[in-house]
Design an enzyme around this catalytic site. Structure first.
Site, PDB file in Angstrom:
ATOM      1  N   GLY A   1       0.844  -1.189   0.000  1.00  0.00           N
ATOM      2  CA  GLY A   1       0.000   0.000   0.000  1.00  0.00           C
ATOM      3  C   GLY A   1       0.877   1.236   0.000  1.00  0.00           C
ATOM      4  O   GLY A   1       2.111   1.126   0.016  1.00  0.00           O
TER       5      GLY A   1
ATOM      6  N   CYS B   1      -5.572   9.877  -2.920  1.00  0.00           N
ATOM      7  CA  CYS B   1      -6.411   9.022  -3.759  1.00  0.00           C
ATOM      8  C   CYS B   1      -6.062   9.299  -5.227  1.00  0.00           C
ATOM      9  O   CYS B   1      -5.328  10.240  -5.535  1.00  0.00           O
ATOM     10  CB  CYS B   1      -7.885   9.286  -3.491  1.00  0.00           C
ATOM     11  SG  CYS B   1      -8.430  10.873  -4.125  1.00  0.00           S
TER      12      CYS B   1
ATOM     13  N   CYS C   1      -8.579  15.027   0.266  1.00  0.00           N
ATOM     14  CA  CYS C   1     -10.050  14.944   0.232  1.00  0.00           C
ATOM     15  C   CYS C   1     -10.647  13.948   1.216  1.00  0.00           C
ATOM     16  O   CYS C   1     -11.864  13.892   1.360  1.00  0.00           O
ATOM     17  CB  CYS C   1     -10.516  14.621  -1.188  1.00  0.00           C
ATOM     18  SG  CYS C   1     -10.231  12.897  -1.632  1.00  0.00           S
TER      19      CYS C   1
ATOM     20  N   CYS D   1      -6.722  12.901  -6.500  1.00  0.00           N
ATOM     21  CA  CYS D   1      -5.895  14.012  -6.015  1.00  0.00           C
ATOM     22  C   CYS D   1      -4.408  13.822  -6.321  1.00  0.00           C
ATOM     23  O   CYS D   1      -3.617  14.755  -6.131  1.00  0.00           O
ATOM     24  CB  CYS D   1      -6.082  14.175  -4.509  1.00  0.00           C
ATOM     25  SG  CYS D   1      -7.788  14.510  -4.039  1.00  0.00           S
TER      26      CYS D   1
ATOM     27  N   SER E   1      -0.105   3.977   5.173  1.00  0.00           N
ATOM     28  CA  SER E   1      -1.279   3.091   5.142  1.00  0.00           C
ATOM     29  C   SER E   1      -1.254   2.069   6.285  1.00  0.00           C
ATOM     30  O   SER E   1      -2.181   1.264   6.402  1.00  0.00           O
ATOM     31  CB  SER E   1      -1.381   2.386   3.783  1.00  0.00           C
ATOM     32  OG  SER E   1      -0.264   1.551   3.557  1.00  0.00           O
TER      33      SER E   1
ATOM     34  N   GLU F   1       9.936  -2.503   4.236  1.00  0.00           N
ATOM     35  CA  GLU F   1      10.459  -1.663   3.142  1.00  0.00           C
ATOM     36  C   GLU F   1      11.075  -2.517   2.024  1.00  0.00           C
ATOM     37  O   GLU F   1      12.156  -2.218   1.507  1.00  0.00           O
ATOM     38  CB  GLU F   1      11.496  -0.657   3.676  1.00  0.00           C
ATOM     39  CG  GLU F   1      10.992   0.243   4.794  1.00  0.00           C
ATOM     40  CD  GLU F   1       9.965   1.294   4.344  1.00  0.00           C
ATOM     41  OE1 GLU F   1       9.657   1.383   3.127  1.00  0.00           O
ATOM     42  OE2 GLU F   1       9.470   2.015   5.228  1.00  0.00           O
TER      43      GLU F   1
ATOM     44  N   LYS G   1       1.415  -0.171   6.991  1.00  0.00           N
ATOM     45  CA  LYS G   1       2.126  -1.415   6.689  1.00  0.00           C
ATOM     46  C   LYS G   1       3.020  -1.837   7.856  1.00  0.00           C
ATOM     47  O   LYS G   1       3.006  -2.991   8.284  1.00  0.00           O
ATOM     48  CB  LYS G   1       2.984  -1.253   5.411  1.00  0.00           C
ATOM     49  CG  LYS G   1       2.172  -0.899   4.184  1.00  0.00           C
ATOM     50  CD  LYS G   1       3.036  -0.774   2.948  1.00  0.00           C
ATOM     51  CE  LYS G   1       4.081   0.326   3.026  1.00  0.00           C
ATOM     52  NZ  LYS G   1       3.500   1.690   3.143  1.00  0.00           N
TER      53      LYS G   1
ATOM     54  N   GLN H   1      10.514  -2.834  -0.989  1.00  0.00           N
ATOM     55  CA  GLN H   1      10.731  -2.230  -2.325  1.00  0.00           C
ATOM     56  C   GLN H   1      12.199  -1.865  -2.561  1.00  0.00           C
ATOM     57  O   GLN H   1      12.626  -1.721  -3.698  1.00  0.00           O
ATOM     58  CB  GLN H   1       9.833  -0.993  -2.521  1.00  0.00           C
ATOM     59  CG  GLN H   1      10.227   0.260  -1.750  1.00  0.00           C
ATOM     60  CD  GLN H   1       9.730   0.268  -0.301  1.00  0.00           C
ATOM     61  OE1 GLN H   1       9.074  -0.651   0.139  1.00  0.00           O
ATOM     62  NE2 GLN H   1      10.052   1.328   0.433  1.00  0.00           N
TER      63      GLN H   1
HETATM   64  P1  ADP Z   1       3.428   2.745   6.553  1.00  0.00           P
HETATM   65  O1  ADP Z   1       4.399   1.732   7.067  1.00  0.00           O
HETATM   66  O2  ADP Z   1       2.409   2.162   5.595  1.00  0.00           O
HETATM   67  O3  ADP Z   1       4.086   3.962   5.973  1.00  0.00           O
HETATM   68  P2  ADP Z   1       2.893   3.206   9.354  1.00  0.00           P
HETATM   69  O4  ADP Z   1       2.471   1.893   9.915  1.00  0.00           O
HETATM   70  O5  ADP Z   1       4.301   3.643   9.604  1.00  0.00           O
HETATM   71  O6  ADP Z   1       2.546   3.243   7.792  1.00  0.00           O
HETATM   72  O7  ADP Z   1       1.993   4.371   9.909  1.00  0.00           O
HETATM   73  C1  ADP Z   1       0.585   4.343   9.904  1.00  0.00           C
HETATM   74  C2  ADP Z   1       0.125   5.508  10.772  1.00  0.00           C
HETATM   75  O8  ADP Z   1       0.345   6.730  10.092  1.00  0.00           O
HETATM   76  C3  ADP Z   1      -1.344   5.557  11.077  1.00  0.00           C
HETATM   77  O9  ADP Z   1      -1.726   4.708  12.132  1.00  0.00           O
HETATM   78  C4  ADP Z   1      -1.531   7.005  11.476  1.00  0.00           C
HETATM   79  O10 ADP Z   1      -1.212   7.181  12.851  1.00  0.00           O
HETATM   80  C5  ADP Z   1      -0.453   7.723  10.677  1.00  0.00           C
HETATM   81  N1  ADP Z   1      -0.981   8.571   9.605  1.00  0.00           N
HETATM   82  C6  ADP Z   1      -0.526   9.831   9.342  1.00  0.00           C
HETATM   83  N2  ADP Z   1      -1.180  10.366   8.295  1.00  0.00           N
HETATM   84  C7  ADP Z   1      -2.077   9.447   7.867  1.00  0.00           C
HETATM   85  C8  ADP Z   1      -3.045   9.403   6.803  1.00  0.00           C
HETATM   86  N3  ADP Z   1      -3.224  10.451   5.977  1.00  0.00           N
HETATM   87  N4  ADP Z   1      -3.782   8.273   6.642  1.00  0.00           N
HETATM   88  C9  ADP Z   1      -3.602   7.230   7.484  1.00  0.00           C
HETATM   89  N5  ADP Z   1      -2.711   7.207   8.504  1.00  0.00           N
HETATM   90  C10 ADP Z   1      -1.944   8.304   8.703  1.00  0.00           C
HETATM   91 MG    MG Z   2       6.461   1.557   6.946  1.00  0.00          MG
HETATM   92 ZN    ZN Z   3      -8.234  12.659  -2.661  1.00  0.00          ZN
END
Ligand code: ADP
Ligand code: MG
Ligand code: ZN
Length: 194
Positions: free
Chosen positions: A16, A184, A149, A187, A20, A90, A22, A92
């Site tokens: 994702g 999304c 959005c 955007c 998101s 990570e 991950k 990728q």
């Molecule tokens: P990833 O590893 O996918 O980058 P993380 O697990 O490190 O994601 O972080 C997820 C956390 O990021 C969410 O629980 C939330 O606290 C924070 N967060 C900050 N901005 C957003 C957003 N726009 N949408 C969803 N989560 C967000």
């Molecule tokens: Mg991460």
């Molecule tokens: Zn959007």
């Protein structure tokens, strides 16, 4: 390498856009392994040095120690005799040979859990992640919340000082909230040179 009762393992992939969840999902699965007394090892590729070189860290500052690897073959060298599960974040940034090693590990009985960005700032497949998704037995594709959005965000926007990135900009620019936000499809913007 270990063989557990001749039972094969499997590969789980979590993907994702940035933010998101991950890494949080990886940490959740790690916690469950702790409860079930499973022995796991955590790895990350060398390039990702956003917060710490020997930990994986989520955006809400949860973390777990990790071994840094520069090649897929490094995993086998580090494995302990009682290891049952292998976690990589990570993904990728790992080299393409990783796919071969992940398949080998699953065939040898390990549970393999991998997380990474499926797409780059252009919205195009990012490194080895697509191939990892293809060889995985279970794929979980997460969404964030679009920073513009509020819809479900499936893409990562690179935006530096308010300016969206150009298509021809480098694929890898290490950064965090300062350079990236989830968006999304409506955007998400990629500028093109005339
Ligand atoms: P990833 O590893 O996918 O980058 P993380 O697990 O490190 O994601 O972080 C997820 C956390 O990021 C969410 O629980 C939330 O606290 C924070 N967060 C900050 N901005 C957003 C957003 N726009 N949408 C969803 N989560 C967000
Ligand atoms: Mg991460
Ligand atoms: Zn959007």
């Amino acid at each position: 390498m270990n063989y557990f009762d001749n039972e094969k393992g499997w590969i789980e992939c979590i993907c994702g856009p940035m933010f998101s969840g991950k890494t949080e999902e990886l940490l959740k699965r790690i916690k469950r392994m702790e409860y079930s007394k499973k022995k796991y090892m955590v790895f990350k590729p060398k390039i990702d040095s956003r917060y710490s070189i020997n930990e994986i860290v989520s955006h809400n500052q949860k973390k777990v120690p990790a071994i840094t690897i520069s090649h897929g073959s490094d995993i086998k060298r580090h494995l302990k005799s009682d290891t049952q599960a292998i976690v990589i974040d990570e993904v990728q940034f790992c080299d393409k040979s990783l796919v071969k090693y992940l398949k080998e590990l699953a065939d040898c009985g390990y549970r393999v859990i991998v997380a990474g960005l499926d797409r780059d700032f252009r919205g195009e497949p990012f490194g080895v992640t697509g191939d990892v998704m293809a060889v995985s037995d279970i794929v979980t594709k997460l969404t964030a919340v679009c920073a513009c959005c509020g819809r479900d965000a499936t893409l990562t926007q690179r935006i530096i000082d308010g300016v969206p990135a150009y298509y021809d900009d480098p694929q890898v620019v290490i950064g965090d909230e300062d350079k990236y936000e989830p968006r999304c499809r409506n955007c998400h913007i990629v500028l093109k040179d005339e």
